[in-house]
Motif scaffolding. Sequence first.
Motif, PDB file in Angstrom:
ATOM      1  N   VAL A  97       6.427  15.495 -69.774  1.00 20.34           N
ATOM      2  CA  VAL A  97       7.623  14.321 -69.820  1.00 20.34           C
ATOM      3  C   VAL A  97       6.554  13.224 -69.378  1.00 20.34           C
ATOM      4  CG1 VAL A  97       8.970  13.634 -67.867  1.00 20.34           C
ATOM      5  CG2 VAL A  97       9.396  15.597 -68.032  1.00 20.34           C
ATOM      6  N   SER A  98       6.915  12.604 -69.657  1.00 20.99           N
ATOM      7  CA  SER A  98       5.968  11.429 -70.208  1.00 20.99           C
ATOM      8  C   SER A  98       6.788   9.527 -68.680  1.00 20.99           C
ATOM      9  CB  SER A  98       5.585  10.282 -71.275  1.00 20.99           C
ATOM     10  OG  SER A  98       4.887   9.189 -71.245  1.00 20.99           O
ATOM     11  N   HIS A  99       5.858   9.441 -68.660  1.00 21.54           N
ATOM     12  CA  HIS A  99       6.259   7.955 -67.655  1.00 21.54           C
ATOM     13  C   HIS A  99       6.038   6.458 -68.094  1.00 21.54           C
ATOM     14  CE1 HIS A  99       8.430  11.104 -64.741  1.00 21.54           C
ATOM     15  NE2 HIS A  99       7.173  11.835 -64.879  1.00 21.54           N
ATOM     16  N   SER A 100       4.973   7.126 -68.835  1.00 24.06           N
ATOM     17  CA  SER A 100       5.269   5.337 -69.589  1.00 24.06           C
ATOM     18  C   SER A 100       5.871   4.743 -70.534  1.00 24.06           C
ATOM     19  CB  SER A 100       3.940   5.633 -70.846  1.00 24.06           C
ATOM     20  OG  SER A 100       3.382   5.041 -71.894  1.00 24.06           O
ATOM     21  N   ARG A 101       5.880   3.626 -70.008  1.00 24.04           N
ATOM     22  CA  ARG A 101       6.838   1.915 -70.807  1.00 24.04           C
ATOM     23  C   ARG A 101       6.803   2.581 -72.114  1.00 24.04           C
ATOM     24  NH1 ARG A 101      11.008   0.887 -66.483  1.00 24.04           N
ATOM     25  NH2 ARG A 101      10.432   0.157 -65.143  1.00 24.04           N
ATOM     26  N   SER A 102       5.817   2.760 -72.706  1.00 25.09           N
ATOM     27  CA  SER A 102       4.687   2.557 -73.855  1.00 25.09           C
ATOM     28  C   SER A 102       6.136   3.275 -74.813  1.00 25.09           C
ATOM     29  CB  SER A 102       3.724   2.699 -74.135  1.00 25.09           C
ATOM     30  OG  SER A 102       3.798   3.844 -73.926  1.00 25.09           O
ATOM     31  N   GLU A 103       6.678   4.252 -73.894  1.00 22.78           N
ATOM     32  CA  GLU A 103       7.474   5.323 -74.988  1.00 22.78           C
ATOM     33  C   GLU A 103       9.004   4.935 -74.455  1.00 22.78           C
ATOM     34  OE1 GLU A 103       6.477   9.056 -74.071  1.00 22.78           O
ATOM     35  OE2 GLU A 103       3.815   8.918 -74.288  1.00 22.78           O
ATOM     36  N   GLU A 104       9.223   4.330 -73.590  1.00 22.93           N
ATOM     37  CA  GLU A 104      10.624   3.345 -73.983  1.00 22.93           C
ATOM     38  C   GLU A 104      10.998   2.881 -75.140  1.00 22.93           C
ATOM     39  OE1 GLU A 104      11.561   2.456 -70.219  1.00 22.93           O
ATOM     40  OE2 GLU A 104      10.355   4.413 -69.186  1.00 22.93           O
ATOM     41  N   THR A 105      10.396   2.537 -76.233  1.00 22.65           N
ATOM     42  CA  THR A 105      11.218   1.379 -76.921  1.00 22.65           C
ATOM     43  C   THR A 105      12.498   2.294 -77.459  1.00 22.65           C
ATOM     44  OG1 THR A 105       9.774   2.787 -78.499  1.00 22.65           O
ATOM     45  CG2 THR A 105       8.561   1.097 -77.925  1.00 22.65           C
ATOM     46  N   PRO A 106      13.061   1.145 -78.477  1.00 21.15           N
ATOM     47  CA  PRO A 106      14.235   1.588 -79.022  1.00 21.15           C
ATOM     48  C   PRO A 106      13.933   2.352 -80.159  1.00 21.15           C
ATOM     49  CG  PRO A 106      14.385  -0.874 -79.162  1.00 21.15           C
ATOM     50  CD  PRO A 106      12.967  -0.009 -78.290  1.00 21.15           C
ATOM     51  N   GLU A 107      13.006   2.325 -81.017  1.00 23.26           N
ATOM     52  CA  GLU A 107      12.726   3.391 -81.474  1.00 23.26           C
ATOM     53  C   GLU A 107      12.245   4.876 -81.375  1.00 23.26           C
ATOM     54  OE1 GLU A 107      11.046   0.455 -81.231  1.00 23.26           O
ATOM     55  OE2 GLU A 107      12.061  -0.441 -83.813  1.00 23.26           O
ATOM     56  N   ALA A 108      12.040   4.849 -80.192  1.00 23.50           N
ATOM     57  CA  ALA A 108      10.986   6.047 -79.145  1.00 23.50           C
ATOM     58  C   ALA A 108      12.565   6.685 -79.278  1.00 23.50           C
ATOM     59  CB  ALA A 108      10.770   6.163 -78.409  1.00 23.50           C
ATOM     60  N   LYS A 109      13.597   5.979 -78.349  1.00 26.98           N
ATOM     61  CA  LYS A 109      15.220   6.501 -77.692  1.00 26.98           C
ATOM     62  C   LYS A 109      15.683   6.754 -78.942  1.00 26.98           C
ATOM     63  CE  LYS A 109      14.941   3.827 -73.771  1.00 26.98           C
ATOM     64  NZ  LYS A 109      15.190   2.273 -73.207  1.00 26.98           N
ATOM     65  N   ALA A 110      15.442   6.307 -80.352  1.00 30.50           N
ATOM     66  CA  ALA A 110      17.092   6.975 -81.183  1.00 30.50           C
ATOM     67  C   ALA A 110      15.870   8.595 -81.315  1.00 30.50           C
ATOM     68  CB  ALA A 110      16.795   5.636 -82.673  1.00 30.50           C
ATOM     69  N   ARG A 111      14.809   8.693 -81.596  1.00 31.23           N
ATOM     70  CA  ARG A 111      14.020   9.337 -82.577  1.00 31.23           C
ATOM     71  C   ARG A 111      14.463  10.398 -81.210  1.00 31.23           C
ATOM     72  NH1 ARG A 111       9.572   6.147 -83.929  1.00 31.23           N
ATOM     73  NH2 ARG A 111       8.310   6.743 -81.222  1.00 31.23           N
TER      74      ARG A 111
END
Length: 66
Positions: free
Chosen positions: A5-19
């Motif tokens: 589990v990560s709490h980094s905002r950098s991992e909340e990109t639309p591309e990350a969500k799509a993956r």
Amino acid sequence: MEKTVSHSRSEETPEAKARWFQSLSLEERMEMLCMFTDMILSANPSILESNDVKPVAGRIRVLSRA
């Protein structure tokens, strides 16, 4: 691969969500769709009675920064 589990905002990109969404099975995706639909209807039950909704003519292009 260990899932974390990560709490980094950098991992909340639309591309990350799509993956993440693409990693779900069809059954899990449909379950999410039903959950979102139920949530929207519980917050605004009258949304089904909207008469002012009109289809968008033509094509829709989604832009993102590369």
